[in-house]
Design a protein around this motif. Structure first.
Motif, mmCIF file in Angstrom:
data_model
loop_
_atom_site.group_PDB
_atom_site.id
_atom_site.type_symbol
_atom_site.label_atom_id
_atom_site.label_comp_id
_atom_site.label_asym_id
_atom_site.label_seq_id
_atom_site.Cartn_x
_atom_site.Cartn_y
_atom_site.Cartn_z
ATOM 1 N N VAL A 92 0.809 -1.343 0.188
ATOM 2 C CA VAL A 92 -0.206 -0.008 0.030
ATOM 3 C C VAL A 92 0.829 1.192 0.119
ATOM 4 N N LEU A 93 1.960 0.962 0.744
ATOM 5 C CA LEU A 93 3.066 2.518 0.859
ATOM 6 C C LEU A 93 3.525 2.632 -0.384
ATOM 7 N N THR A 94 3.902 1.740 -1.316
ATOM 8 C CA THR A 94 4.549 2.257 -2.664
ATOM 9 C C THR A 94 3.294 2.425 -3.616
ATOM 10 N N ASP A 95 2.236 1.927 -3.660
ATOM 11 C CA ASP A 95 1.522 2.438 -4.267
ATOM 12 C C ASP A 95 0.797 3.920 -3.976
ATOM 13 N N PHE A 96 0.815 4.217 -2.689
ATOM 14 C CA PHE A 96 0.538 5.413 -2.017
ATOM 15 C C PHE A 96 1.333 6.631 -2.629
ATOM 16 N N LEU A 97 2.849 6.170 -2.684
ATOM 17 C CA LEU A 97 3.949 7.014 -2.950
ATOM 18 C C LEU A 97 3.764 7.337 -4.703
ATOM 19 N N CYS A 98 3.398 6.337 -5.172
ATOM 20 C CA CYS A 98 3.271 6.711 -6.777
ATOM 21 C C CYS A 98 1.870 7.159 -6.934
ATOM 22 N N TRP A 99 0.896 7.193 -6.405
ATOM 23 C CA TRP A 99 -0.252 7.803 -6.622
ATOM 24 C C TRP A 99 -0.533 9.064 -6.327
ATOM 25 N N PRO B 236 1.590 11.875 -6.054
ATOM 26 C CA PRO B 236 2.263 12.642 -6.955
ATOM 27 C C PRO B 236 1.156 13.172 -7.987
ATOM 28 N N VAL B 237 0.545 11.779 -8.428
ATOM 29 C CA VAL B 237 -0.608 12.151 -9.641
ATOM 30 C C VAL B 237 -1.758 12.670 -9.134
ATOM 31 N N ILE B 238 -2.127 12.518 -7.902
ATOM 32 C CA ILE B 238 -3.396 13.327 -7.393
ATOM 33 C C ILE B 238 -3.002 14.524 -7.124
ATOM 34 N N LEU B 239 -1.744 14.994 -6.209
ATOM 35 C CA LEU B 239 -1.587 16.368 -6.134
ATOM 36 C C LEU B 239 -1.455 17.335 -7.196
ATOM 37 N N ILE B 240 -0.493 16.853 -8.190
ATOM 38 C CA ILE B 240 -0.261 17.263 -9.326
ATOM 39 C C ILE B 240 -1.517 17.717 -10.148
ATOM 40 N N GLY B 241 -2.351 16.686 -10.348
ATOM 41 C CA GLY B 241 -3.687 16.749 -10.838
ATOM 42 C C GLY B 241 -4.421 17.930 -10.246
ATOM 43 N N LEU B 242 -4.608 17.908 -8.880
ATOM 44 C CA LEU B 242 -5.337 19.045 -8.371
ATOM 45 C C LEU B 242 -4.598 20.491 -8.444
ATOM 46 N N LEU B 243 -3.417 20.534 -8.398
ATOM 47 C CA LEU B 243 -2.759 22.019 -8.608
ATOM 48 C C LEU B 243 -3.052 22.142 -10.010
ATOM 49 N N SER B 244 -2.856 21.198 -10.951
ATOM 50 C CA SER B 244 -3.297 21.618 -12.413
ATOM 51 C C SER B 244 -4.535 21.980 -12.576
ATOM 52 N N VAL B 245 -5.378 21.554 -11.890
ATOM 53 C CA VAL B 245 -6.814 21.987 -12.312
ATOM 54 C C VAL B 245 -7.167 23.419 -11.712
ATOM 55 N N LEU B 246 -6.373 23.400 -10.667
ATOM 56 C CA LEU B 246 -6.443 24.921 -10.075
ATOM 57 C C LEU B 246 -5.706 25.980 -10.692
ATOM 58 N N GLY B 247 -4.754 25.550 -11.505
ATOM 59 C CA GLY B 247 -3.899 26.446 -12.184
ATOM 60 C C GLY B 247 -2.460 26.874 -11.581
ATOM 61 N N LYS B 248 -2.255 25.955 -10.579
ATOM 62 C CA LYS B 248 -1.163 26.506 -9.585
ATOM 63 C C LYS B 248 0.109 25.499 -10.062
ATOM 64 N N PHE B 249 -0.049 24.818 -11.009
ATOM 65 C CA PHE B 249 0.982 23.935 -11.438
ATOM 66 C C PHE B 249 1.796 24.341 -12.533
ATOM 67 N N VAL C 225 4.824 7.442 -17.771
ATOM 68 C CA VAL C 225 5.712 6.138 -18.046
ATOM 69 C C VAL C 225 6.621 5.648 -16.973
ATOM 70 N N PHE C 226 6.695 6.274 -15.804
ATOM 71 C CA PHE C 226 7.506 5.809 -14.945
ATOM 72 C C PHE C 226 6.744 5.690 -13.354
ATOM 73 N N VAL C 227 6.235 7.070 -12.660
ATOM 74 C CA VAL C 227 5.643 7.016 -11.446
ATOM 75 C C VAL C 227 4.471 6.070 -11.330
ATOM 76 N N LEU C 228 3.712 6.231 -12.367
ATOM 77 C CA LEU C 228 2.273 5.482 -12.356
ATOM 78 C C LEU C 228 2.390 4.057 -12.540
ATOM 79 N N PRO C 229 3.407 3.459 -13.560
ATOM 80 C CA PRO C 229 3.508 2.015 -13.799
ATOM 81 C C PRO C 229 4.468 1.317 -12.820
ATOM 82 N N VAL C 230 5.211 2.105 -11.939
ATOM 83 C CA VAL C 230 6.285 1.498 -11.118
ATOM 84 C C VAL C 230 5.829 0.601 -10.409
ATOM 85 N N ASN C 231 4.837 0.892 -9.394
ATOM 86 C CA ASN C 231 4.292 -0.051 -8.470
ATOM 87 C C ASN C 231 3.931 -1.406 -9.149
ATOM 88 N N SER C 232 3.586 -1.554 -10.401
ATOM 89 C CA SER C 232 3.114 -2.779 -11.302
ATOM 90 C C SER C 232 4.393 -3.483 -10.996
#
Length: 378
Positions: free
Chosen positions: A295-302, A304-317, A330-337
């Protein structure tokens, strides 16, 4: 000086043929610059277009490091999860429910390996002439199916981790108050997870106008050459709310639940006196600790996706070169697999014993084979 503003929408891609006097060109797709450069005399056209985060005129993935990562992660995910599935099918375990859930987690991770290898193979297949295939690829059925595969893999994996966490929570925190999941219930839940995950991935391919980008003439999965519909920029493409709802909303809720559940589990184990702690609770706690690292590795992979996605939607990234998008996709999201097979199978004592026996058999077999060969050769 000749200036032109051209779009890929409804534009014949052979329109540049014979334009040898063209000096300067402004277009809204980098692929049009590739065609212009090929049609006009070499070096005579100065073409301006938005940069593509993944591709160049010649390569589906223009970054050499990205190309290497895709091959490595694709192969390790495919082979690692195949081994896990075979081991769990062949060997019987005491906890059948846990085995069913982990096997299905491995199957979902296996799909990510297949997705990565499809992208890697297409990159090699079109090397040196990618621009000739870009629009047909991104607007076609193969890209859509490849995107569906990646989305099924990522969402089923997250949901399966949620079910695994719930099973641990019941066994440790509510062992007498809630009925434990049996094999039949586990199969029903797993079936529901696969149906739900597949439905989420397939809906954007059903021809709904909401998911179609009229400006670029591509569907939900054709926004990038890797057919992954992540919302990691301030640009609002067709269906962006759907992508945000799944990749950010649904996954954020799942991981918050998982985090809270593990906190409750560790508090329960800590507060339980060693005198009254049963052998069963110790065994369940050990399994929960092993699951925690998954769970920890999947949490660490996901996250960044969630936080950057939120910041992008808010125009803060701010990421003008879109490097974050490239490496997350191509790296962060698939690496847990690729990491999960090691964590939830090869990290267990039983698995280590089996791997050790296989290693010893191999190490003893090779010297015997060499000695026999020397004797025969004389």
């Amino acid at each position: 000086m000749q200036n032109n503003l051209l779009s890929l929408k409804n534009f014949p891609l052979d329109a540049f043929d014979g334009l040898i006097n063209l000096k300067e060109l402004y277009v809204d797709e980098f692929i049009l610059c590739c065609y212009a450069g090929k049609a006009a005399a070499a070096g005579t056209v100065k073409c301006h277009s938005p940069k593509d985060e993944f591709s160049s005129c010649f390569d589906l993935m223009k970054n050499g490091g990205v190309q290497v990562c895709v091959w490595i992660l694709g192969l390790t995910s495919l082979l690692g999860n195949l081994i896990v599935i075979l081991m769990r099918v062949v060997t019987k375990e005491d906890n059948n429910v846990q085995s069913v859930l982990l096997t299905n987690l491995a199957i979902s991770d296996l799909l990510m390996g297949i997705y990565l290898l499809i992208i890697a193979i297409k990159d090699v297949q079109w090397q040196g002439e990618y621009f000739l295939h870009d629009f047909r690829w991104r607007s076609g059925v193969p890209c859509a199916l490849t995107g569906v595969l990646s989305m099924i893999s990522s969402e089923v994996s997250v949901l399966m981790l949620t079910v695994l966490t719930t099973d641990r929570l019941i066994c440790i925190v509510f062992p007498f108050k809630v009925t434990r999941m049996n094999r039949s219930v586990a199969y029903a839940i797993v079936g529901g997870v696969w149906v739900f995950g597949t439905m989420l991935a397939v809906i954007p391919t059903l021809g709904l106008e909401y998911f179609y980008d009229k400006k670029r003439s591509v569907g939900f999965y054709g926004k990038s050459a890797v057919c992954l519909p992540l919302q990691l920029s301030a640009e609002r493409m067709a269906g962006w709310e759907y992508a945000v709802g799944i990749f950010i909303g649904l996954n954020f809720v799942s991981f918050v639940y998982i985090l809270v559940a593990y906190i409750v589990m560790f508090i329960t184990v800590r507060n339980t006196s060693n005198k009254v702690r049963s052998t069963n609770l110790k065994r369940e706690s050990q399994m929960a600790r092993r699951m925690f690292f998954i769970v920890l590795t999947d949490f660490l992979c996901w996250m960044p996706v969630i936080l950057i996605g939120l910041l992008s939607v808010l125009g803060k990234f701010h990421d003008p070169e879109k490097q974050a998008y490239i490496w997350i996709a191509v790296f962060v999201l698939p690496v847990n697999s690729s990491i999960n097979p090691i964590l939830y199978t090869f990290s267990t004592p039983d698995a280590r014993r089996k791997v050790g026996r296989m290693k010893n058999l191999l190490l003893s077999f090779i010297p015997r084979k060499l000695r026999r060969s020397k004797v025969e050769n004389g």
